[in-house]
Design a protein around this motif. Sequence first.
Motif, PDB file in Angstrom:
ATOM      1  N   GLN A 284     -26.895 -20.045  24.943  1.00 40.28           N
ATOM      2  CA  GLN A 284     -25.858 -19.320  23.674  1.00 40.28           C
ATOM      3  C   GLN A 284     -24.674 -18.778  23.792  1.00 40.28           C
ATOM      4  OE1 GLN A 284     -28.355 -17.446  21.548  1.00 40.28           O
ATOM      5  NE2 GLN A 284     -29.063 -19.438  22.110  1.00 40.28           N
ATOM      6  N   VAL A 285     -24.228 -19.088  23.249  1.00 41.14           N
ATOM      7  CA  VAL A 285     -22.326 -18.599  23.455  1.00 41.14           C
ATOM      8  C   VAL A 285     -21.862 -17.521  23.400  1.00 41.14           C
ATOM      9  CG1 VAL A 285     -21.714 -20.131  21.786  1.00 41.14           C
ATOM     10  CG2 VAL A 285     -20.425 -19.879  23.729  1.00 41.14           C
ATOM     11  N   ALA A 286     -20.934 -16.747  23.926  1.00 42.15           N
ATOM     12  CA  ALA A 286     -20.152 -16.087  23.153  1.00 42.15           C
ATOM     13  C   ALA A 286     -18.763 -16.662  23.588  1.00 42.15           C
ATOM     14  CB  ALA A 286     -20.360 -14.981  22.783  1.00 42.15           C
ATOM     15  N   GLY A 287     -18.220 -16.074  22.217  1.00 42.93           N
ATOM     16  CA  GLY A 287     -16.297 -15.920  22.502  1.00 42.93           C
ATOM     17  C   GLY A 287     -15.366 -15.095  21.843  1.00 42.93           C
ATOM     18  N   VAL A 288     -14.735 -15.104  22.126  1.00 44.65           N
ATOM     19  CA  VAL A 288     -13.580 -14.148  21.816  1.00 44.65           C
ATOM     20  C   VAL A 288     -11.974 -14.666  22.071  1.00 44.65           C
ATOM     21  CG1 VAL A 288     -14.317 -11.958  22.539  1.00 44.65           C
ATOM     22  CG2 VAL A 288     -13.178 -12.822  24.323  1.00 44.65           C
TER      23      VAL A 288
ATOM     24  N   ALA B 272     -11.232 -17.671  30.359  1.00 49.13           N
ATOM     25  CA  ALA B 272     -11.966 -17.299  30.779  1.00 49.13           C
ATOM     26  C   ALA B 272     -13.365 -17.352  30.899  1.00 49.13           C
ATOM     27  CB  ALA B 272     -12.256 -16.001  31.656  1.00 49.13           C
ATOM     28  N   PHE B 273     -14.496 -18.735  31.449  1.00 51.70           N
ATOM     29  CA  PHE B 273     -15.799 -19.692  31.279  1.00 51.70           C
ATOM     30  C   PHE B 273     -16.437 -18.194  32.314  1.00 51.70           C
ATOM     31  CE2 PHE B 273     -12.718 -22.555  30.928  1.00 51.70           C
ATOM     32  CZ  PHE B 273     -12.320 -22.599  29.831  1.00 51.70           C
ATOM     33  N   ILE B 274     -17.437 -17.858  31.969  1.00 51.77           N
ATOM     34  CA  ILE B 274     -18.755 -16.689  32.358  1.00 51.77           C
ATOM     35  C   ILE B 274     -19.797 -17.092  31.896  1.00 51.77           C
ATOM     36  CG2 ILE B 274     -20.002 -14.226  32.108  1.00 51.77           C
ATOM     37  CD1 ILE B 274     -16.712 -13.188  31.592  1.00 51.77           C
ATOM     38  N   THR B 275     -20.869 -18.164  33.043  1.00 49.58           N
ATOM     39  CA  THR B 275     -22.038 -18.518  33.087  1.00 49.58           C
ATOM     40  C   THR B 275     -22.928 -17.315  33.216  1.00 49.58           C
ATOM     41  OG1 THR B 275     -21.667 -19.680  35.338  1.00 49.58           O
ATOM     42  CG2 THR B 275     -21.009 -20.508  33.219  1.00 49.58           C
TER      43      THR B 275
ATOM     44  N   ALA C 280     -24.920 -18.539  28.463  1.00 48.88           N
ATOM     45  CA  ALA C 280     -25.877 -17.394  28.561  1.00 48.88           C
ATOM     46  C   ALA C 280     -27.705 -18.591  28.889  1.00 48.88           C
ATOM     47  CB  ALA C 280     -26.256 -16.526  27.891  1.00 48.88           C
ATOM     48  N   ASN C 281     -28.150 -19.797  29.670  1.00 54.19           N
ATOM     49  CA  ASN C 281     -29.147 -20.509  29.198  1.00 54.19           C
ATOM     50  C   ASN C 281     -30.924 -19.986  29.110  1.00 54.19           C
ATOM     51  OD1 ASN C 281     -29.019 -20.197  32.242  1.00 54.19           O
ATOM     52  ND2 ASN C 281     -28.606 -22.031  32.263  1.00 54.19           N
ATOM     53  N   ALA C 282     -30.257 -18.308  29.725  1.00 50.99           N
ATOM     54  CA  ALA C 282     -32.286 -18.722  29.716  1.00 50.99           C
ATOM     55  C   ALA C 282     -32.868 -18.767  30.693  1.00 50.99           C
ATOM     56  CB  ALA C 282     -32.804 -18.415  28.575  1.00 50.99           C
ATOM     57  N   MET C 283     -32.190 -19.568  32.216  1.00 46.09           N
ATOM     58  CA  MET C 283     -33.311 -20.024  33.049  1.00 46.09           C
ATOM     59  C   MET C 283     -33.580 -19.233  34.069  1.00 46.09           C
ATOM     60  SD  MET C 283     -32.574 -24.062  32.745  1.00 46.09           S
ATOM     61  CE  MET C 283     -33.099 -24.787  34.022  1.00 46.09           C
ATOM     62  N   ALA C 284     -33.508 -17.833  34.305  1.00 51.24           N
ATOM     63  CA  ALA C 284     -33.207 -16.557  34.256  1.00 51.24           C
ATOM     64  C   ALA C 284     -35.532 -16.661  34.305  1.00 51.24           C
ATOM     65  CB  ALA C 284     -32.777 -15.193  34.981  1.00 51.24           C
TER      66      ALA C 284
END
Lengths: 395, 395
Positions: free
Chosen positions: A40-44, A186-189, A230-234
């Motif tokens: 899932q992605v979000a961006g500004v 900025a990149f956030i995973t 956000a890849n949900a793998m947690a």
Amino acid sequence: MIKKDGTIASPKGFTADAVHAGLKYKNLDLGIIISEIPAQVAGVFTKNKVCAAPVVLDRTLVKSGEIQAILCNSAVANAVTGDQGMINAMLTQKFVAKKFNIKESLVAVCSTGVIGVQLPMEKIETGINRLSENGQADRFAKAILTTDTVTKTVTLTSVINDKTVTMSGVCKGSGMIHPNMCTMLAFITTDANISHELLQKLLSEVTETTFNQITVDGDTSTNDTVLVMANAMAGNEAIKEKTQDYEIFKAMLFETCTILAQKIAADGEGATKFIEVSVSGAPTDERARMIAKKIVGSNLVKTAIFGADPNWGRIVSSIGQAADFEPDDILVKIQNEKVLEHSTPLYFDKAILSQKLKEKEVMIEVDLNKSQGYGKAWGCDLTYHYVEINATYTS
Amino acid sequence: MIKKDGTIASPKGFTADAVHAGLKYKNLDLGIIISEIPAQVAGVFTKNKVCAAPVVLDRTLVKSGEIQAILCNSAVANAVTGDQGMINAMLTQKFVAKKFNIKESLVAVCSTGVIGVQLPMEKIETGINRLSENGQADRFAKAILTTDTVTKTVTLTSVINDKTVTMSGVCKGSGMIHPNMCTMLAFITTDANISHELLQKLLSEVTETTFNQITVDGDTSTNDTVLVMANAMAGNEAIKEKTQDYEIFKAMLFETCTILAQKIAADGEGATKFIEVSVSGAPTDERARMIAKKIVGSNLVKTAIFGADPNWGRIVSSIGQAADFEPDDILVKIQNEKVLEHSTPLYFDKAILSQKLKEKEVMIEVDLNKSQGYGKAWGCDLTYHYVEINATYTS
């Protein structure tokens, strides 16, 4: 929430790598972040009306809701490059898609560097083909730098819904814009399970009080970009609004963005000091943030801090410029020392306070005694070296 | 319209003088302009919500329509000085009224200098008593200076309604704000016959395209003031709207304000170069002025000019920040050399253009090819010396 050592690939299912593709003379200049599965992605993005080709492209991608990889090059911004610039951005997507067997439409691309120069596509293609899914993730933070002097990363973990969730961030930026060497990226995973829509809502909200509250030189780049994957793998259940999990995740995102934003401010071009301004007692939080940002962005405040001068007159004048009301009961503290109260100058020992202003971190606190509005902003001092960097740079 | 040598007392019926009252260590620091008879007045003031006592006082005076004298001190701004500051401003009025036999309510007072310090009233009173109605008018321009390096005056004459009308202006300001040494002040005298209402309308209009279009450091002072006195002693019939006389007078006021504004920009703190930016093809004149001011106020453009670097990327990025539309067909000329056309970089000889950028005056022209909006702005380069002045100043 625990702060740990890590890389942008610390959350589950992420890898990263970087190479020297030959855009810079010798340093790493091309990096990639990949998620095992679509995230899932979000961006500004920059509000500058002149924006770079990759910004235009990524805006569309973010709307689609998912991405799987981010490719980023430094040295060339791919801004003011016309149709060819857009063709090159899309070609870069294709190269990544082919090499890593990912759908083109899941590849985001980012660029930072000189404006008005086309990407050298042969070098980009060769570079991409040398990137690996099993690469050295810590190299990514170096590959995206331009005039930065240090890499900027953060990794946090927390427990959400009985699962350990990790969030990592990496950014670059030594000014809101740099000359031709522009941009904040900025990149956030994260391996958290959260929908695109909720992630976007949170990112937009958090950006207002973090990245949008730093200023180095008052200019906004053509390329500014923040992307979250956000890849949900947690393995946590999908985060929903108005739950404790939501609050925990929001706190993680806020903390990640705050730390990254502060690192950019502290590494501002030519900076010798990091400055934090907090404003309380404003009519609204938004106005408090505006006033804090005006203070920390004032050339006069910035040069005073450089000169270790507790010059509260410049702070008060900045307040007056950003206020939409008459600020008639102002308190100002510099390095925890009251210098003005009820808008009346207080006696203080200038020599001692000046000595305190020689520290690497400077705190300015303002209370406007009007209402409950609160906000912070971050910046750095304005130095001879800032002028040198920007005057001797040859375009 | 003829430009002449002159002083602020060149128009008929005006005198001026200045003394060293002891506010500064040794230079002239207290000056006065007097009209033989009450003059119609117009004024524009700082928009800073923190404004100095004399600004509050003069705003009221201007509304009354007439003044007869302006007293101005440098070194102390009488800003952030509370009730005592207002009492001192009114006391200053009284001293002038008594000494020169003028009604108190016809005396405007202006201050520039350190914020947060009370006026030394004994020195002010003694100084006022040493001022003369038959003084040396050229001294006034010196008495109002703070960090300025040169005096700034202009005198114009023109014929209105068969009478020779003279207009003189004097100003100070080496930044829109200076540290504790703040402020832009401008005083204009004329012997033209024009009503307060019309004069105010014209001044407000002309200020938008002149004084409001200069920027040295992006900050607005607590004390900024422009005052115009018109005493009707040229003997022309009262100027009416929509007449040729009106247009002539407006042109004189525009020229006076433009020259004074340019002189402030050229004498910006630490400046080695004067910069003029003109923007055409914008949707409106107002937007063109905003874009021009954003360009000339950008630290990145200012440092590039200091470094003689024809860095058009920084200019384009500034355009994008101030535009409210997508600027997709931009032309940029630097020192009359096209560097960008139809938003496409052009080849130019960087060494030659860099050489041209070593001149004392730098012209940047932008055409946005959207519509007919046109505007100019003025500023100066950002230099090591600016940082030095503002970092080594001890508050």
